[in-house]
Design a protein around this motif. Structure first.
Motif: not given
Length: 512
Positions: A293, A295, A297, A318, A458, A474-476, A482, A484
């Motif tokens: 995915a 993303m 920052s 996310s 999501s 899509d924001v981390d 999340n 990740d």
């Protein structure tokens, strides 16, 4: 042989049990899912189940319409569903399981069973709740009574689930806009089995060692999952194939069978089922790198908002998606937007009953000192201490406009719209995934007139917001949803598995 045997279709009108228990369990959540959580969302049984779901574009609505076509009698059990969250408590599962099984026992002789399940429910005592339910129902209705269960495309499908059900029917879209169609498909397959009393289904399960984050499972965009579903559809054209269920899995359930799964059901052709399942599983494995995915920052996302010329931007928070079991009170992205002094930005939602109660007591137009969000745990940001003006208070009930869940009602609990500088925040009593633009309109915000919209979601939001978004980011953000997956600590997941173990060898048998 169990208590009830299947009766030949020609001798009487078929009686078919319908019901289910559905929950998507994020085992990393610190908040348990209680019986009250099911009662708050959906907990219905008996005749009200038929009246409540009749005519709806839901799985159970599909069951009912399909059974009407078959001239079969629906025999209602219970149907219960709670918002995704933490592990289902022992007491809640016991009450739900007992309610379902008591209704099965009271039904008398039946000819078939249609169950609407999820596929990723975990309880305090049972890691594979769906297999437990299927086995319990099978023990009551007997080996010869067909059981067909629908599953979410995020189901973590175990070999036991495949062994006990005659057919598993999974959703083929994410966002899930085909739930009604899968209910109809399940009923149609049941009709086929009832018309051919000696027919047997043969099933094969392939389990490539892959744990897939949610965004790449989206099917409304050009993703690897969309390509896999197209591959499955091509195989489905073979008349010997009854169903192909491709589940991306729910990666936030730390259970042995979490991950991508392929189940192929054929009409008495085990070899064909195995060949097709293997083909799709190998295709998934070969493109596993594409399941990562991408993303943005938090800082870069805020910069995009400040410099945007085409609007509205839609920002997906996310890490704090309540649709994946997160607490829905994460503040990291909101704090950054407030600090950047942006304007015409709206966020949906922050679940914070204390702040809602404070706003209700103060009344519309008042300015209050809030301690907003960040109350559930320390993984999604800390509370925001600031002044907020109360723009509106509502009962939090609105009708979804679709395409996902069109016509159904969402109940957010009492809801307050707060203005903090140029950012307006929808604050609710209940955790709610922002999957419909009607959520913003329900509090007087026209989403197309905003510079940016922040959604706690999501993928599901894309079905509705994708039609108005200038761009989706899509924001981390930190949190238990999340994408990740390497940031999570798994204890029960079968290993090795990609991407947690980059050098995982390929073996599609039981996910090993």
């Amino acid at each position: 042989m169990g208590r009830y045997a299947r009766q030949p279709h020609h001798r009487r009108t078929p009686r078919v049990l319908i019901g289910g228990i559905a929950h998507e369990t994020n085992t990393f959540s610190l908040q348990p899912t209680t019986l009250a959580d099911f009662q708050q969302r959906i907990f219905i049984g008996g005749r009200p189940l038929i009246l409540g779901f009749g005519g709806s574009r839901t799985v159970v609505g599909g069951f009912l319409d399909g059974l009407e076509t078959l001239d079969a009698e629906p025999v209602p059990l219970i149907y219960a569903s709670a918002t995704p969250g933490g592990v289902v408590t022992r007491a809640a599962y016991a009450a739900l399981r007992t309610g379902l099984l008591d209704a099965v026992s009271a039904a008398g002789r039946v000819n078939g069973v249609l169950l609407a399940l999820h596929g990723a429910m975990v309880t305090e005592d049972v890691q594979d709740a769906e297999a437990d339910l299927l086995h319990a129902v099978r023990a009551l209705v007997g080996a010869d009574t067909p059981i067909i269960a629908t599953l979410d495309s995020h189901a973590n499908i175990s070999p036991e689930m495949v062994a006990v059900a005659d057919v598993l029917v999974g959703y083929v879209t994410y966002p899930h806009i085909d739930t009604y169609e899968r209910g109809r498909e399940a009923a149609d397959l049941l009709g086929r089995l009832l018309r051919q009393p000696t027919a047997k289904t043969t099933r094969a399960l392939a389990a490539p060692p892959m744990l897939v984050p949610l965004p790449p499972q989206c099917t409304s965009e050009e993703t690897p999952m969309r390509a896999l579903f197209a591959r499955a559809a091509a195989h489905r054209a073979d008349p010997r194939v009854l169903n192909i269920t491709l589940a991306g899995g729910f990666p936030y359930s730390d259970v042995p069978d979490a991950g991508l799964r392929v189940v192929v059901t054929t009409a008495n052709d085990t070899l064909l089922a195995a060949q097709i399942a293997s083909d799709i599983a190998k295709a998934a494995w070969d493109q596993r790198a594409a399941f990562s995915a991408a993303m943005l920052s938090v800082d870069d996302a805020v910069k995009r908002v400040r410099t945007a010329t085409a609007t509205p931007l839609v920002l997906a928070d996310s890490g704090d998606n309540p649709g994946a079991g997160a607490p829905c009170d994460g503040t990291v992205l909101l704090r950054a937007l407030i600090a950047a002094d942006v304007y015409e930005v709206a966020l949906g939602v922050i679940a914070d009953p204390e702040t809602v109660a404070q706003a209700v007591a103060a009344g519309t137009g008042a300015t209050i000192a809030v301690h907003l969000g960040g109350k559930t745990d320390d993984r999604h940001g800390t509370p925001i201490e600031t002044a907020a003006r109360i723009e509106r208070i509502t009962d939090g009930v609105f009708v979804n406009t679709g395409p996902m869940g069109a016509g159904s009602r969402t109940r957010m609990g009492r809801t307050a719209l707060l203005a903090i500088g140029g950012v307006r925040v929808i604050v609710t009593e209940q955790r709610v995934q922002a999957l419909d633009v009607a959520l913003f309109r329900s509090v007087g915000i026209e989403p197309t007139m905003q510079r940016a919209l922040v959604v706690k979601s999501s993928v599901h939001f894309r079905a509705s917001f994708g039609t108005i978004a200038a761009a989706i980011l899509d924001v981390d953000t930190p949190g238990i949803s999340n994408p990740d997956l390497t940031r999570l600590t798994f204890r029960h997941l079968r290993r090795p598995i990609w991407p947690l173990d980059p050098n995982t060898p390929y073996d599609e048998v039981n996910g090993r």
